[in-house]
Design an enzyme around this catalytic site. Structure first.
Site, PDB file in Angstrom:
ATOM      1  N   ASP A  66     -55.729   4.841 -10.286  1.00 43.74           N
ATOM      2  CA  ASP A  66     -54.168   4.467 -10.732  1.00 43.74           C
ATOM      3  C   ASP A  66     -53.490   6.506 -10.761  1.00 43.74           C
ATOM      4  O   ASP A  66     -54.850   6.852 -11.002  1.00 43.74           O
ATOM      5  CB  ASP A  66     -53.009   4.016 -11.274  1.00 43.74           C
ATOM      6  CG  ASP A  66     -52.837   2.493 -10.996  1.00 43.74           C
ATOM      7  OD1 ASP A  66     -53.029   2.702 -10.216  1.00 43.74           O
ATOM      8  OD2 ASP A  66     -52.954   2.273 -12.707  1.00 43.74           O
ATOM      9  N   TYR A  99     -64.639   0.832 -18.428  1.00 46.81           N
ATOM     10  CA  TYR A  99     -63.317   1.825 -19.800  1.00 46.81           C
ATOM     11  C   TYR A  99     -63.294   1.972 -20.092  1.00 46.81           C
ATOM     12  O   TYR A  99     -64.420   0.789 -20.937  1.00 46.81           O
ATOM     13  CB  TYR A  99     -62.425   1.305 -18.764  1.00 46.81           C
ATOM     14  CG  TYR A  99     -62.066   0.434 -17.051  1.00 46.81           C
ATOM     15  CD1 TYR A  99     -61.714   1.723 -16.160  1.00 46.81           C
ATOM     16  CD2 TYR A  99     -62.673  -0.589 -16.696  1.00 46.81           C
ATOM     17  CE1 TYR A  99     -61.617   1.063 -14.972  1.00 46.81           C
ATOM     18  CE2 TYR A  99     -62.111  -1.083 -15.286  1.00 46.81           C
ATOM     19  CZ  TYR A  99     -61.518  -0.404 -14.648  1.00 46.81           C
ATOM     20  OH  TYR A  99     -61.902   0.164 -12.861  1.00 46.81           O
ATOM     21  N   ASP A 149     -48.486  -0.283 -18.662  1.00 48.45           N
ATOM     22  CA  ASP A 149     -48.896   0.943 -18.631  1.00 48.45           C
ATOM     23  C   ASP A 149     -47.762   2.476 -19.772  1.00 48.45           C
ATOM     24  O   ASP A 149     -46.891   1.788 -19.716  1.00 48.45           O
ATOM     25  CB  ASP A 149     -50.134   1.562 -18.017  1.00 48.45           C
ATOM     26  CG  ASP A 149     -49.121   1.787 -17.236  1.00 48.45           C
ATOM     27  OD1 ASP A 149     -47.499   2.437 -17.100  1.00 48.45           O
ATOM     28  OD2 ASP A 149     -49.420   2.526 -15.522  1.00 48.45           O
ATOM     29  N   ARG A 188     -54.608  -3.274 -17.490  1.00 46.93           N
ATOM     30  CA  ARG A 188     -53.517  -2.698 -18.544  1.00 46.93           C
ATOM     31  C   ARG A 188     -52.802  -4.488 -18.849  1.00 46.93           C
ATOM     32  O   ARG A 188     -52.559  -4.351 -20.369  1.00 46.93           O
ATOM     33  CB  ARG A 188     -52.166  -2.516 -17.165  1.00 46.93           C
ATOM     34  CG  ARG A 188     -51.760  -1.405 -17.213  1.00 46.93           C
ATOM     35  CD  ARG A 188     -51.477  -1.235 -15.523  1.00 46.93           C
ATOM     36  NE  ARG A 188     -52.065  -1.424 -14.517  1.00 46.93           N
ATOM     37  CZ  ARG A 188     -50.621  -1.431 -13.449  1.00 46.93           C
ATOM     38  NH1 ARG A 188     -49.551  -1.178 -13.473  1.00 46.93           N
ATOM     39  NH2 ARG A 188     -51.149  -2.455 -12.443  1.00 46.93           N
TER      40      ARG A 188
END
Length: 302
Positions: free
Chosen positions: A38, A66, A80, A179
């Site tokens: 994103d 991540y 988010d 998310r």
């Protein structure tokens, strides 16, 4: 010019924006990325150039790592920090580190996720975010993803009565929505939650330490040394087993011929075919003839 550019994607650009910039810098149209990030997310984004574009689907399939920050106390429409708050709840008391660690371990292994409404998953030929922008919430099919490890990285930081934050590292399979993982962790702790920050530190065999920023790529281009930034195509296939062939089989492989199943046991399907350490092709078991293997991708030798 063939190879993989391990790019550190900055915040503010889409993955496709990065592809467009690399096409201009490397002066080639044969450029593809290996897993969407994103715009507000930074991190490792391997960019395939030239013949390396043939392996985009295989590199996309690799595991990712991540570092995420989760905000406990508020839920947003996008899951988010970019979305509007749709629910909030005061925490009341400090979240115990031991409770958080226990909850995180409950998510390790195969888990089911429901893709967020603000995502590019298609339902009935239409992307979910298109429904979301019309104010619609529709039923979404669950998907099973794999969480290989999940580790708490920080103490809990209190920002306000409805905003307690901590960071964790997760290594997971393709298709995992971090998310959604944050939202589900919050639910398991008994509170609304959302992902407040995300950085991708690893894709397959490419790690943060191996990457280049756009500033470094631009500097290398000015010096006509940008080809020196490229990793070999085979590095993007390190998760596949390797069959080393002789000179006779090399020619058959380069001509894309079907071959008999190797005597060497291979742990993956598909697998790499190499000659003297040079990548020739990707082969897989024949779907109808168990005694044969067939080429999926064949690479030109320099």
């Amino acid at each position: 010019m063939d190879g993989i550019l391990p790019l550190w994607k900055p915040k503010g650009l889409t993955s496709h924006d990065c592809v467009i910039k690399i096409r201009k810098l490397f002066k080639t149209k044969k450029v593809g990325h290996t897993g969407t990030l994103d715009p507000e997310v930074e991190g490792v984004l391997p960019i395939c150039i030239g013949q390396a574009t043939k392996i985009v689907p295989y590199l996309t399939e690799t595991t990712k790592t991540y570092i995420a920050e989760i905000s406990i106390g508020k839920a947003t429409e996008t899951e988010d920090a970019q979305g509007n708050v749709i629910e909030q709840q005061e925490i009341g008391e400090q979240l115990a580190k031991s409770d958080i660690e226990q909850v995180l371990q409950n998510f390790v292994g195969n888990i089911d996720q429901t893709p967020p409404m603000y995502s590019a998953v298609k339902v009935n030929g239409k992307k979910l975010y298109e429904y979301a922008r019309e104010g619609k919430t529709i039923e979404r099919p669950q998907r099973t993803v794999v969480i290989h490890h999940l580790t708490l990285l920080s103490d809990v930081e209190r920002k306000s009565e409805t905003d307690y934050r901590f960071m964790f590292e997760v290594n997971c399979s393709k298709g995992t929505y971090i998310r959604t993982l944050c939202v589900d962790i919050g639910k398991a702790l008994g509170f609304p939650a959302h992902m407040s920050n995300l950085v991708r530190t690893q894709t397959g065999s490419f790690h943060k330490a191996n990457t280049y920023t756009f500033a470094q790529v631009e500097q290398a281009t000015e010096l006509d040394k940008h080809n020196q930034l490229l990793s070999p195509i085979s590095q993007g296939l390190e998760h596949l087993d390797t069959w080393q062939v002789d000179a006779n089989l090399k020619e058959k492989v380069l001509h894309g011929q079907k071959l008999h199943v190797p005597k060497q046991p291979l742990k993956t399907d598909p697998f790499k075919v190499e000659y003297n350490g040079h990548l020739l092709a990707i082969y897989q078991n024949h779907p109808n003839k168990s005694e044969l293997i067939k080429p999926v991708k064949v690479f030109q030798m320099e």
